[in-house]
Scaffold this active site. Structure first.
Site, PDB file in Angstrom:
ATOM      1  N   LYS A 156       2.117  -3.949   6.761  1.00  0.00           N
ATOM      2  CA  LYS A 156       2.797  -4.092   5.480  1.00  0.00           C
ATOM      3  C   LYS A 156       4.346  -3.513   5.262  1.00  0.00           C
ATOM      4  CE  LYS A 156      -0.818  -5.431   2.939  1.00  0.00           C
ATOM      5  NZ  LYS A 156      -1.113  -5.926   1.757  1.00  0.00           N
ATOM      6  N   TYR A 205      -3.267  -1.097  10.594  1.00  0.00           N
ATOM      7  CA  TYR A 205      -3.062  -2.397   8.734  1.00  0.00           C
ATOM      8  C   TYR A 205      -1.816  -1.803   7.882  1.00  0.00           C
ATOM      9  CZ  TYR A 205      -3.852  -2.262   3.823  1.00  0.00           C
ATOM     10  OH  TYR A 205      -3.626  -2.298   2.828  1.00  0.00           O
ATOM     11  N   HIS A 206      -1.808  -0.490   7.948  1.00  0.00           N
ATOM     12  CA  HIS A 206      -0.334  -0.277   7.160  1.00  0.00           C
ATOM     13  C   HIS A 206       1.238  -0.277   8.028  1.00  0.00           C
ATOM     14  CE1 HIS A 206      -3.599   3.189   5.969  1.00  0.00           C
ATOM     15  NE2 HIS A 206      -2.762   2.699   4.974  1.00  0.00           N
ATOM     16  N   THR A 256       0.913  -1.483   0.101  1.00  0.00           N
ATOM     17  CA  THR A 256       0.016   0.009   0.095  1.00  0.00           C
ATOM     18  C   THR A 256       0.525   1.212  -0.049  1.00  0.00           C
ATOM     19  OG1 THR A 256      -1.597   1.359   1.286  1.00  0.00           O
ATOM     20  CG2 THR A 256      -0.136  -0.583   2.731  1.00  0.00           C
ATOM     21  N   SER A 294      -1.769   3.344  10.467  1.00  0.00           N
ATOM     22  CA  SER A 294      -2.648   2.347  11.103  1.00  0.00           C
ATOM     23  C   SER A 294      -2.074   0.810  10.894  1.00  0.00           C
ATOM     24  CB  SER A 294      -3.731   2.569  10.469  1.00  0.00           C
ATOM     25  OG  SER A 294      -3.886   1.824   9.548  1.00  0.00           O
TER      26      SER A 294
END
Length: 517
Positions: free
Chosen positions: A304, A300-301, A261, A298
């Site tokens: 990654k 989520y980030h 991302t 976040s």
């Protein structure tokens, strides 16, 4: 003296064609009688040497190109004819055999009696995974979808559903077989679960490519509760590591393509254009190239970013071949493959947890709801159409890094837009007269930012992306109107918050109400 350097694998026919084009251009711009060209490459030098050697044979003076003379014209005609033949043969080979693969993987596949590249699509039942699986199958890959159907279970958890009516995985692949004549196999498996299962998967299929979508992908969902934060880290990191270990054990020459991302870079944190993964720095007296600093927004980030740390270790330690795609926000729903049959339709998420910003605005505009940018709407983000997600994955399979080469990072984006500009665009397309109404931002992020993204790598492969315009936006609105009766309205406004301050501000905002339809 002009030097032309190629990066990555280039067939010697294309090498000669590019050289010919450059020579023609420079011949028209130089006052000298001759031009001398040299070529070098960091990978697959035999292809370059073959191209240069053949040009030497065809030119009366080696690589020197006289500007005038009948012998020169004859040589150029012969060279042009051979280049056309080379390119035609390459196109024929590609149509029959599919993308090129490493020598070892090619030998393994041929020994097993197959010619199609075998590609595992982990998370192939999801929003990005399903159209990618179809696109790869359409372009000659033997595709195996691996998915634990977590995304469908999260719909049940959140009390929502895809706006489009998606079939079961079994019905989807059966429909694809019916309309295309091509087989896609479906395996229900959790790659973040048993390592033995993932090991057995790699051993059984011996894939040429492993496409990794199998991660919890929504920033809001990852911030929803403490349990969501923990599960996002567990699922994403353990899943990636299980795949890496299993590839190393059974298919060390396979190519892992991971969907990352743009959010790993953060927004408004870079002075200038966001680079493609790497930056040059000076530490003391030593200059070096390092991975661009992470700035996740976040949980989520953050996962990654941690994925990329693991990738760099396994490339350094074990020379795995890995491509990490830093993708922008995806919009749209249809691709050329999903449009072949209603049973192939892709999922379309419009809720506040999984619905991407443009898709959310489109559903609000289509149904006459308030269009609700967060905060000032001054956030600028990178975007890509769902069809281009699939195309870029295919391009990545055709351009793997060499063994031992650093992690290959591509910025998978087509364009950038400011959020409030997208809201205004959707307002103009609203058949029911939607209005733009800014609401407090549930995220902890800058209110305004500029964004410029470098994406030279995909562009260098000839990628011509779909761009958002009034026509494309209208198609999206029309699709939503078609399925408006499936909308679950109670999750359109934010239900996940980055911290207590954001939660308190958002909870004071009255939820938008839909008019009678």
């Amino acid at each position: 003296r002009y030097t032309m350097a190629f990066k990555g694998w280039v067939p010697y026919g294309a090498c000669a064609a590019a050289t010919l084009a450059l020579v023609t251009l420079l011949s028209a711009r130089t006052s000298s009688q001759d031009l001398s060209l040299s070529m070098r490459t960091a990978s697959r030098p035999s292809s370059m040497r073959a191209g240069i050697q053949r040009m030497s044979e065809l030119s009366p003076r080696g690589i020197f190109v006289p500007k005038t003379g009948s012998s020169s014209k004859l040589a150029w005609n012969r060279l042009e004819s051979e280049i056309n033949s080379w390119m035609a043969n390459a196109a024929m080979r590609r149509s029959v055999l599919g993308p090129r693969r490493s020598t070892k993987v090619q030998a393994e596949t041929s020994a097993a009696g197959g010619t199609e590249p075998v590609t595992l699509v982990l998370g192939g039942d999801g929003f990005c995974g399903w159209p990618t699986a179809l696109h790869l199958s359409e372009h000659g890959h033997k595709v195996v979808i691996v998915d634990n159907l977590l995304r469908r279970k999260i719909d049940e958890e959140l009390g929502t559903q895809s706006l489009t009516p998606i079939c079961s995985p079994e019905d989807r692949v059966a429909a694809w077989k019916e309309v295309s004549g091509k087989n896609i196999e479906f395996v229900e498996m959790d790659v973040s679960g048993s390592l033995d299962d993932v090991m057995n998967l790699m051993q059984k299929y011996k894939p040429d490519n492993v496409i990794h979508f199998a991660e919890i992908r929504a920033a809001p969902y990852s911030m929803k509760t403490p349990a969501n934060k923990v599960e996002t880290v567990r699922n994403n990191i353990i899943g990636v590591h299980n795949v890496l270990v299993s590839m190393l054990e059974h298919v060390p020459d396979s190519h892992l393509i991971h969907l990352g991302t743009m959010g790993v870079y953060g927004y408004g944190t870079v002075d200038g254009a966001i680079p493609e993964g790497y930056v040059n720095v000076k530490m003391g007296e030593k200059e070096m190239e390092i991975v661009a600093p992470y700035h996740p927004g976040s949980v989520y980030h953050a996962t990654k970013c941690l994925d990329n740390v693991l990738f760099n270790f396994y490339v350094k330690n074990d020379q795995l071949r890995i491509t990490d795609l830093h993708q922008g926000i995806v919009w749209g729903v249809d691709t050329p493959e999903t449009e072949k049959d209603a049973r192939l339709v892709n999922r379309l998420d419009v809720d506040s947890d999984y619905g991407t910003v443009l898709n959310r605005f489109a559903v609000q505009a289509a149904l006459g709801l308030d269009i609700t940018p967060y905060g000032t709407g001054g956030q600028t983000r990178a975007f890509i159409n769902i069809a281009d997600t699939a195309r870029c994955i295919r391009i990545a399979t055709e351009n793997p890094p060499d063994k031992g080469q650093r992690v290959q990072i591509f910025n998978q984006v087509a364009e950038s837009h400011r959020v409030r500009d997208l809201a205004k665009l959707m307002q103009t397309l609203s058949p029911a007269g939607s209005q733009v109404k800014n609401i407090p931002n549930p995220r902890n992020e800058k209110a305004e930012n500029e964004l410029e993204v470098i994406n030279h790598n995909f562009r260098s492969f000839g990628w011509d992306p779909v761009k958002l315009d009034d026509g494309k936006a209208q198609e999206l609105v029309d699709t939503i109107v078609k399925y408006k009766d499936r909308l679950v309205e109670n999750n359109l406004n934010p239900t996940s918050f980055w911290n207590k301050q954001q939660a308190d501000a958002c909870q004071e905002t009255e939820s938008a109400k839909a008019p009678a339809l």
